[in-house]
Motif scaffolding. Structure first.
Motif, PDB file in Angstrom:
ATOM      1  N   ALA A   1     -11.654  26.314  12.448  1.00 22.13           N
ATOM      2  CA  ALA A   1     -10.354  26.624  13.114  1.00 22.13           C
ATOM      3  C   ALA A   1      -9.980  28.263  12.345  1.00 22.13           C
ATOM      4  O   ALA A   1     -10.556  28.462  11.357  1.00 22.13           O
ATOM      5  CB  ALA A   1      -9.266  25.704  12.419  1.00 22.13           C
TER       6      ALA A   1
ATOM      7  N   LYS B   1     -12.949  27.010  19.200  1.00 24.42           N
ATOM      8  CA  LYS B   1     -12.248  26.861  18.032  1.00 24.42           C
ATOM      9  C   LYS B   1     -10.740  27.343  18.026  1.00 24.42           C
ATOM     10  O   LYS B   1     -10.490  28.338  18.395  1.00 24.42           O
ATOM     11  CB  LYS B   1     -13.090  27.547  16.965  1.00 24.42           C
ATOM     12  CG  LYS B   1     -14.457  27.411  16.707  1.00 24.42           C
ATOM     13  CD  LYS B   1     -15.223  28.492  16.006  1.00 24.42           C
ATOM     14  CE  LYS B   1     -16.803  28.514  16.093  1.00 24.42           C
ATOM     15  NZ  LYS B   1     -17.138  27.058  15.857  1.00 24.42           N
TER      16      LYS B   1
ATOM     17  N   ILE C   1     -12.757  27.406   7.129  1.00 23.62           N
ATOM     18  CA  ILE C   1     -11.661  27.876   8.258  1.00 23.62           C
ATOM     19  C   ILE C   1     -11.893  29.430   8.089  1.00 23.62           C
ATOM     20  O   ILE C   1     -12.390  29.937   6.911  1.00 23.62           O
ATOM     21  CB  ILE C   1     -10.256  27.379   7.951  1.00 23.62           C
ATOM     22  CG1 ILE C   1      -9.787  27.593   6.272  1.00 23.62           C
ATOM     23  CG2 ILE C   1     -10.077  26.079   8.190  1.00 23.62           C
ATOM     24  CD1 ILE C   1      -8.519  27.944   6.148  1.00 23.62           C
TER      25      ILE C   1
END
Lengths: 210, 210
Positions: free
Chosen positions: A115, A131, A89
DNA sequence: TAGATTGTTAATCGATTAACAATC
DNA sequence: TAGATTGTTAATCGATTAACAATC
């Protein structure tokens, strides 16, 4: 592949350089390569090339014969873990963070940023390069839900230590830090600093000592 | 400051880490620091700290007394060349390039990006963060006109070698390469690769060997 | 003074290179 | 076979650490 051979970080960091050079050879349709060529490309000795490759690709070459470019690329990617998909992430969707979310090249190294997180409410719910971007306030829940172990950090200086603490509390085991500050962290957490100052130090020192 | 002392790249690259840590101490209003604290922060030995600092800040400390944080910061910045202004240009105003043009933090290291270059006509004549963007076709003229010696490269893979060749022909002496490819270059040109693969190799290796 | 810390030489450790054998 | 190249042990080099003296 001898995964149990102890190698130094210095040696480990040479492998992606071999890989880049080999990819450029393949790009030029060159199929065979000697230790000598590799040594010139990496600015090191032939002996070192042989020792390095012995770890990554043992018994893949024979005395008298040149090495196979494609085979070496495959061995290196496998050894470095670039064949698997590693999820990460990203925290801090500013200029740099957005650039990372947009960058398509990470998949070459098996990295998948799944993400982004930011404190700015207007970013929450949007996407960059497909994303999703979530609120920083959902960080803990999402990290646990996604089970992600690697976080890329590109936040403002002032909040970075706090963000890193949160990430570690949520179960992140590795931090890729793009913020030029000193980070406190437990010994079992892997932190890699992409410190701009490192390169600049080398430049300025070499320029000033000529 | 003994500029003539031969130091290794490894040692040189430790100095910005000291600097970051010292800045974080100053930020916490801590004025004195021991070798032991510095050693813990850098994950190295006290002896190494003493040797390292002896090069950068000789005679700035006395046996029995702690070191002065502010004095060390000043010595380090001076030694690393972060007090002078070093001009650079940026080639490739994509996501990453734009992020660099927007980034305010480079001035902490004495780096001043004075212009961007791109092949996209719609970018020509615009500015980012008050920095003008010129056409790549004016690169040669502008580099000579500005007399700039350092170039940051963030172009697409395929054109990067060509761009680097042009930069070198125009008189650039140092290349900060953010593109993950192998670059051919003469020996007298300083090339620093900010290779993402390097950090990722370290992560994946350590994660997989646990 | 005693404790803490720095500075510096000598010893150790690890990484690189040299030398040579082995193989195609 | 001869030349080229790889593989691997031994020697060297350089960086790190240990030990201890010097100073506040």
């Amino acid at each position: 592949m001898k995964k149990d051979t102890k190698i130094s970080v210095k040696q480990l960091e040479r492998y992606p350089i071999y890989l880049n050079f080999l990819l450029s050879l393949r790009n030029s349709n060159i199929e065979k390569v000697s230790s000598k060529q590799l040594a010139e490309a990496l600015n090191c000795s032939e002996e070192q090339v042989r020792k390095d490759l012995q770890v990554v690709a043992p018994n893949s070459s024979k005395p008298g014969c040149l090495r196979d470019v494609n085979a070496l690329i495959a061995y290196l990617k496998e050894y470095l873990g670039f064949n698997k998909v590693n999820q990460a992430i990203l925290v801090g969707v500013g200029h740099l963070g957005s650039a990372f979310l947009s960058f398509k090249g990470f998949s070459d190294y098996g990295l998948d940023i799944i993400a982004g997180f930011d404190i700015e409410p207007s970013l929450t719910g949007t996407t960059i390069n497909d994303k999703p971007i979530y609120s920083i306030f959902s960080l803990d829940n999402k990290v646990k839900e996604l089970g992600v172990k690697l976080a890329i950090v590109a936040t403002p200086k002032e909040v970075t230590q706090e963000v890193v603490n949160k990430l570690i509390n949520s179960g992140v085991k590795a931090i890729w830090n793009f913020v030029p500050i000193h980070l406190e962290h437990p010994d079992d957490i892997i932190v890699e600093n992409m410190d701009f100052a490192r390169s600049l130090s080398v430049f300025f020192h070499r320029i000033n000592n000529k």
